[in-house]
Each structure stands twice: as structure tokens, then as C-alpha cells.
Design a protein around this motif. Structure first.
Motif, mmCIF file in Angstrom:
data_model
loop_
_atom_site.group_PDB
_atom_site.id
_atom_site.type_symbol
_atom_site.label_atom_id
_atom_site.label_comp_id
_atom_site.label_asym_id
_atom_site.label_seq_id
_atom_site.Cartn_x
_atom_site.Cartn_y
_atom_site.Cartn_z
ATOM 1 N N PHE A 462 0.845 -1.199 0.000
ATOM 2 C CA PHE A 462 0.000 0.000 0.000
ATOM 3 C C PHE A 462 0.879 1.247 0.000
ATOM 4 N N ARG A 463 0.596 2.146 -0.910
ATOM 5 C CA ARG A 463 1.341 3.395 -1.015
ATOM 6 C C ARG A 463 0.434 4.555 -0.610
ATOM 7 N N GLY A 464 1.004 5.490 0.124
ATOM 8 C CA GLY A 464 0.249 6.654 0.563
ATOM 9 C C GLY A 464 0.119 6.695 2.074
ATOM 10 N N ARG A 465 -0.295 7.859 2.565
ATOM 11 C CA ARG A 465 -0.495 8.020 3.995
ATOM 12 C C ARG A 465 -1.770 7.296 4.433
ATOM 13 N N GLY A 466 -1.890 7.120 5.722
ATOM 14 C CA GLY A 466 -3.062 6.447 6.238
ATOM 15 C C GLY A 466 -4.350 7.175 5.909
ATOM 16 N N ASP A 467 -4.333 8.520 5.992
ATOM 17 C CA ASP A 467 -5.544 9.274 5.686
ATOM 18 C C ASP A 467 -5.904 9.196 4.206
ATOM 19 N N GLN A 468 -4.871 9.089 3.331
ATOM 20 C CA GLN A 468 -5.136 8.955 1.897
ATOM 21 C C GLN A 468 -5.742 7.586 1.586
ATOM 22 N N LEU A 469 -5.207 6.559 2.215
ATOM 23 C CA LEU A 469 -5.769 5.221 2.010
ATOM 24 C C LEU A 469 -7.213 5.159 2.498
ATOM 25 N N GLN A 470 -7.459 5.810 3.626
ATOM 26 C CA GLN A 470 -8.822 5.829 4.155
ATOM 27 C C GLN A 470 -9.758 6.578 3.214
ATOM 28 N N GLU A 471 -9.274 7.655 2.606
ATOM 29 C CA GLU A 471 -10.089 8.433 1.663
ATOM 30 C C GLU A 471 -10.460 7.591 0.444
ATOM 31 N N ARG A 472 -9.523 6.816 -0.065
ATOM 32 C CA ARG A 472 -9.792 5.968 -1.229
ATOM 33 C C ARG A 472 -10.743 4.827 -0.855
ATOM 34 N N PHE A 473 -10.566 4.308 0.354
ATOM 35 C CA PHE A 473 -11.473 3.271 0.848
ATOM 36 C C PHE A 473 -12.894 3.825 0.925
ATOM 37 N N ASP A 474 -13.033 5.023 1.495
ATOM 38 C CA ASP A 474 -14.350 5.660 1.617
ATOM 39 C C ASP A 474 -14.952 5.966 0.260
ATOM 40 N N CYS A 475 -14.098 6.225 -0.719
ATOM 41 C CA CYS A 475 -14.576 6.505 -2.072
ATOM 42 C C CYS A 475 -15.303 5.290 -2.641
ATOM 43 N N LEU A 476 -14.730 4.096 -2.422
ATOM 44 C CA LEU A 476 -15.357 2.867 -2.913
ATOM 45 C C LEU A 476 -16.667 2.583 -2.183
ATOM 46 N N VAL A 496 -5.359 -1.485 -5.710
ATOM 47 C CA VAL A 496 -6.584 -0.701 -5.906
ATOM 48 C C VAL A 496 -6.475 0.628 -5.168
ATOM 49 N N LEU A 497 -5.908 0.613 -3.953
ATOM 50 C CA LEU A 497 -5.824 1.829 -3.158
ATOM 51 C C LEU A 497 -4.564 2.636 -3.431
ATOM 52 N N ASN A 498 -3.766 2.196 -4.375
ATOM 53 C CA ASN A 498 -2.566 2.959 -4.728
ATOM 54 C C ASN A 498 -2.858 4.020 -5.780
ATOM 55 N N GLN A 499 -4.119 4.172 -6.130
ATOM 56 C CA GLN A 499 -4.529 5.177 -7.106
ATOM 57 C C GLN A 499 -5.262 6.305 -6.389
ATOM 58 N N SER A 500 -5.283 7.444 -7.020
ATOM 59 C CA SER A 500 -5.955 8.584 -6.403
ATOM 60 C C SER A 500 -7.463 8.381 -6.417
ATOM 61 N N LYS A 501 -8.129 9.156 -5.606
ATOM 62 C CA LYS A 501 -9.574 9.088 -5.521
ATOM 63 C C LYS A 501 -10.219 9.413 -6.867
#
Length: 603
Positions: A462-476, A496-501
Motif C-alpha cells: 500500500f502506497r500513501g499516507r493512512g488518511d489517503q488510504l482511508q479516503e480511497r477506501f471511503d470513495c469505494l 486498488v488503493l494505490n490510485q488517487s480518488k
């Protein structure tokens, strides 16, 4: 003829002496041949019992209380060759001399190493070149207590065997009821190594009349359980074979079935290291229902961590709920926390959480502030066990109120206080460390186990900060997918979560609005979100042309009312296979494919 008459006469004399309460009789011929008077180990009234049922009426060899000195041969490791010859000699004695079944004799001889090792020392065999012959000769005049190697071969330890040995028997064939029920269990498929535990816990199982035990096993199959499940069930909980079919167990099965859980699912949840209270499980199922736990949430919870129901019979669950209620959380908040952080009920998490909350009380933190930390940072409280306030205050040289304020401002400091190394506070400026901690906390929410190999692998993927990963998770989740489905998706396809929202939203929009696929199709094939949008558009442009020409026959998505080829069929294969198995289905397909590729590259 004279010899057999002599043996018969000796037997009669021995029987006569046994009737007048003489437990040890040493025939004259045996004394002279074995020189028992000069061997004090054979003269113990406690260990030597003369049995008139033996083929030759001589001393019994009982090794259960035999403790060789550290300097004896048993203290050294027996070579493989000696052990093999000794096993063969013991097998021949049990099978040929004592007429035990071949499989029984073989299993006993090969799976009673402690008994065999002590026997070799006890027999005092000096010539290691004739182990088998010497041991065979020894056993001919020294019949053993067969229950000792029998119980050891069933998986019992030496300390467990002694209390289980029959007081007045030494030959297995003298207890045909025990052997009969033992063979019923073996023939049913129960491993012999597990039967010892069953005997230790429920001896009554081995005293049933003919046919009773087999009927009890069949009764559980008639409940809808498969044979492997019944085997695992009775080995882990042998008390189920006492009396009739347990009503409380049947009710647990019915409750699980009502929740959509198949009967045979419980097989993977059982362990012979645990004890099971089916009444308590019933109570826990009812308690979860009163908390407002729906069927879908419950299925997900026990699928993630079946220990919530089967480990410790739910005691850990009740402890956590009581603790959180004391802190001030409401029932619906507790349920939401358990569903969001199911690892609360795994390993030492519950113990650490209890100790951390107790620590916060000790430093004088208000109940409202503790509840706030528990709601927002349960993974921090459950992943560490802090030292006592007295130790921390002496190391940091600060006031109690200051320590309380520091933790309220940054609860992550609590994990640092639990460190076994020199106590100090984490510097907020250490961005790399904070990013790693945030990412770790995000993965803990998904159900990864802290410090596990899976966690270490996920941290790299997983790439990115924890808040960024959480944002992408919430997006799905915001797109309409179930939270549990998203968790499973990103575990199967971490990129899947290594991409931007924005990229995730663009691919979902193209899938649903342009291609006409249902959103749920990405649950079965989450890797769709990992492919470049150009590849997706090129492949589906070709697929659309083939579909118009009638060259492909799309399948229907059940309950979704649409017909498409599976996403994986179109995207997962290489270009060579895509052309061979899809494009070439139409004569003009290869030409159209090349034209589409040129058009995309020029744009």
C-alpha cells in the motif's frame, strides 16, 4: 507332554495361591531361570503382579514408575537402527504372541517411544547387535502391561497414563469392551492420536455395549453434519457422546443456520485445545441479537474471527462489552466498534485494552475523555500494555496532570509508553514515523494482525499516507459498495488503493455508465480498478464490436438483469490470448483490432 502337564500344574497352584490373597507367587522354575532373588527390581509387591491368565506365569514388566538415572542408557538418544529393531520385536510380541490385531500392534510399537526406551533399559540388553532377538527373549518371560504402550500410542503423556491404568488388568484382550469401542472410533475415521484425549476426558464412551457408540455417531450425522465434521466435533468435545444428542448443541446449529451459516462451517472453528460450553454460546448468540447485530454483520464477524463465539466460549467478548459499558459507550457504539475493529476479540487485544483503560483511570483522566479515546483509537489501546504510572512518572519526571494532558492531546503516545526500551515521547515532527503509524492503524481496521507477515507485506504494497488510504477506501464505499466487500477487495488486490480518488471514481463511472456493467462486478474482479483506463477502453471497444456482430455470447449476471462477458475474461488475459480466443472469433476481428489500436495510439 510332560512339559505342558507341568505348566498346567503350576497354573493351578498359582490360581490357588491367588485365592488366599497372595498377589505375588514366584514359581521355582522361574526363580532359577531368571535369578529373581538377586534382582531387587523384580521383588516389589507394588509393581509386580502375577497373572494366571498369561501364557507363561512369570513376572509382569510395568515401566510406569521406572525412573532411570541420568547416566543410564535411556538418558542417551537411541539410534534409529536400535529403535527400529526394538519396534519390530515389540510388534511381534503384541501381534504374534498376544494376538492383537495387526494395525493395533503396529501402531502401539511405533508410537510408544518412551515405553520402548524404558523397556530397553529395563531389559539390560548388552549386545546391541542382537536387539530384536534379546528383546524377544526378554518379553517371552516378562509379559508387559499392555495398557502402558496402548495409552501412549493414543497421544497421552506419561504423567497422564498412570492414573488411567486398570488396577487388575495387564492384557488388552482382557478388556474386550474397551477394545470394541476403540475399534468403533478407529473405523469411523477418528485419528488414534486423538482417542487418548477422549478416553482421559470421558471414559464412559469406552464402556458402551455393542452398537451403542456407532449409533451415537450416526445420530450426529443425521443432524446434517458431514462425517469429517462429526470426527472433529467428538474429538474436541467428547462429552457429546455421553447420553443422547445434546439439545443445546442442536439449538446452536439451528441458530447458526438461521443466520445463514452452514453446519459444516463449525469444523474449522473447533480446536481440541479448547473446552466448549454450548449453553454459553446460545446465550452469546442471543446477546448479539439484542445488541442489534444483523445476520449479515454477524456472518461477517464470525467469518473474520470465529473465536468471538468458539474461543473461551465468548468470555473475552463479555469482558470487552462490560469494559466499554463502564467507560460510557452505548450498545450500538460497542457493536459498531466491534464490526469496525474485529481484532478487538483476537489474541491479547482484549487484555491490553483493559490494561490501557485502567491506566487512563489511574492517571486521573475523566471518563468522558477515556470514552472519546476508546471510540477513536481502540487499536492504540489494544496494541500495547503500558507500564504503571509510577514507573512512567519517575522516568519522565513530570506531573500526573501533564501526563494526562499529553495523552489526551495525542493518544498515540500511549504506545510509546509501553515500549520496553527507554521511555520518551514520539516527536510529532517525525513525519515518516507518523505516516507509518497511520498506515498501520488503517490496516489494523481491515483485520490485519499486528506484527504478522501479512501486515509486513501489506505495508510494502500500500502506497500513501493512512488518511489517503482511508479516503480511497471511503470513495469505494461511497460509490455504493458494501464496507465488508471493499475490505475483501483491497486484500485481494492491494494496488486498488494505490490510485488517487479521482482515478478510482473515473474507472467506476466508465464501468457503470459507459460499459453498462453492474457495480458489484468489481467485487468478483477488483483487479479491474488496477488496469490503465486506456487498456480498459481498447479491450471493451473491441468487445463491443464483437458483441454487435454476434460473435460472442455474453453470460447473464444473476439477479442483475444484464448480460456481459466477465471482466476478467476481457482484461486479465494477455494480448496474444485475447486475439486468439476473442478477436479471431470473427473474420474481420483482427483487422478491426489493429485499427482500434492505431486510433488509440494516435489520439
Amino acid at each position: 507332554m510332560i512339559y505342558w502337564r507341568f505348566r498346567k500344574g503350576v497354573s493351578c497352584v498359582c490360581k490357588m495361591f491367588s485365592l488366599v490373597n497372595h498377589p505375588w507367587v514366584s514359581p521355582v522354575f522361574a526363580e532359577k531361570s531368571l535369578n529373581l532373588q538377586n534382582n531387587p527390581s523384580f521383588c516389589s509387591r507394588k509393581d509386580r503382579i502375577f497373572y494366571s491368565t498369561s501364557a507363561t506365569h512369570v513376572a509382569e514388566v510395568s515401566l510406569r514408575e521406572f525412573n532411570p538415572s541420568p547416566n543410564s542408557q535411556s538418558a542417551t538418544r537411541i539410534s534409529r537402527i536400535i529403535r527400529t529393531e526394538a519396534q519390530e520385536a515389540l510388534f511381534e510380541y503384541l501381534h504374534s504372541t498376544r494376538s492383537l490385531q495387526f494395525t493395533d500392534a503396529e501402531h502401539m510399537s511405533k508410537n510408544s517411544p518412551t515405553f520402548l526406551q524404558n523397556l530397553l533399559v529395563f531389559a539390560k540388553i548388552e549386545n546391541e547387535q542382537e536387539i530384536a532377538r534379546s528383546l524377544t527373549r526378554f518379553l517371552r518371560y516378562h509379559p508387559i502391561n499392555e495398557f502402558e504402550p496402548f495409552f501412549e500410542s493414543l497421544g497421552l503423556k506419561q504423567t497422564e497414563i498412570s492414573p488411567l491404568l486398570p488396577r487388575n488388568l495387564m492384557f488388552l484382550s482382557d478388556d474386550d469392551v474397551l477394545l470394541g469401542n476403540f475399534h468403533v472410533l478407529c473405523n469411523y475415521g477418528i485419528p488414534r492420536s486423538k482417542i487418548g484425549k477422549m478416553y482421559k476426558e470421558e471414559k464412559e464412551i469406552f464402556r458402551y455395549d455393542y452398537g451403542v457408540l456407532a449409533s451415537k455417531l450416526r445420530a450426529y450425522e443425521e443432524l446434517g453434519l458431514s462425517k469429517p465434521t462429526v470426527i472433529k466435533l467428538v474429538t474436541c468435545c467428547p462429552s457429546l457422546l455421553i447420553g443422547g444428542v445434546k439439545g443445546e448443541f442442536v439449538r446452536v446449529l439451528e441458530e447458526l443456520k438461521d443466520l445463514g451459516v452452514e453446519h459444516d462451517w463449525i469444523r474449522k472453528c473447533l480446536s481440541d485445545k479448547n473446552a466448549y460450553d454450548w449453553n454459553r454460546m446460545l446465550g452469546m448468540l442471543g446477546f448479539l441479537s439484542k445488541m442489534g447485530c444483523g445476520k449479515k454483520d454477524f456472518r461477517w464477524l464470525i467469518a473474520k474471527h470465529h473465536g468471538v463465539l468458539f474461543n473461551n466460549n465468548g468470555r473475552k467478548f463479555y469482558v470487552i462489552v462490560a469494559l466499554l459499558l463502564k467507560v460510557g459507550l452505548k450498545m450500538h457504539e460497542i457493536l459498531a466498534l466491534l464490526l469496525q475493529y474485529p481484532r478487538v476479540l483476537v489474541g491479547n487485544f482484549a487484555k491490553n485494552l483493559w490494561q490501557s483503560v485502567h491506566f487512563l483511570y489511574e492517571i486521573g483522566m475523566e471518563t468522558e475523555d477515556i470514552a472519546k479515546i476508546v471510540r477513536n483509537y481502540p487499536q492504540v489501546l489494544g496494541s500495547c500494555s503500558p507500564k504503571t504510572p509510577k514507573v512512567i512518572l519517575s522516568k519522565l519526571n513530570i506531573e500526573l496532570k501533564n501526563l494526562c494532558d499529553i495523552i489526551k492531546e495525542d493518544p498515540y503516545q500511549l504506545s510509546k509508553l509501553a515500549s520496553r526500551s527507554k521511555i520518551s515521547f514520539v516527536q510529532v515532527t517525525d513525519e515518516a514515523g507518523m505516516y507509518l503509524l497511520e498506515k498501520t492503524n488503517f490496516l489494523l481496521k481491515l483485520g490485519f494482525v499486528e506484527n504478522s507477515d501479512e501486515m509486513a507485506k501489506a505495508l510494502k504494497q500500500f502506497r500513501g499516507r493512512g488518511d489517503q488510504l482511508q479516503e480511497r477506501f471511503d470513495c469505494l464505499v461511497g460509490a455504493g459498495l458494501d464496507c465488508h466487500d471493499v475490505s475483501n477487495m483491497i486484500k485481494a488486490a492491494p494496488p486498488v488503493l494505490n490510485q488517487s480518488k479521482d482515478v478510482i471514481e473515473m474507472k467506476i463511472n466508465y464501468l457503470v455508465n459507459c460499459l453498462g456493467y453492474p457495480l458489484q462486478s468489481v467485487v468478483a474482479f477488483p483487479t479491474y480498478l488496477c488496469y490503465d483506463l486506456e487498456r480498459i477502453k481498447l479491450r471493451f471497444s473491441m468487445y463491443g464490436w464483437m458483441k454487435e456482430k454476434g460473435a460472442v455470447k455474453p453470460r447473464s449476471f444473476r439477479n442483475l438483469g444484464t448480460e456481459h462477458l466477465a471482466l476478467s475474461t476481457i482484461l486479465a488475459c494477455s494480448e496474444l490470448r485475447f486475439v486468439k480466443y476473442l478477436v479471431s472469433l470473427h473474420p474481420e476481428g483482427p483487422e478491426v483490432w489493429e485499427r482500434l489500436k492505431k486510433t488509440q495510439s494516435s489520439s
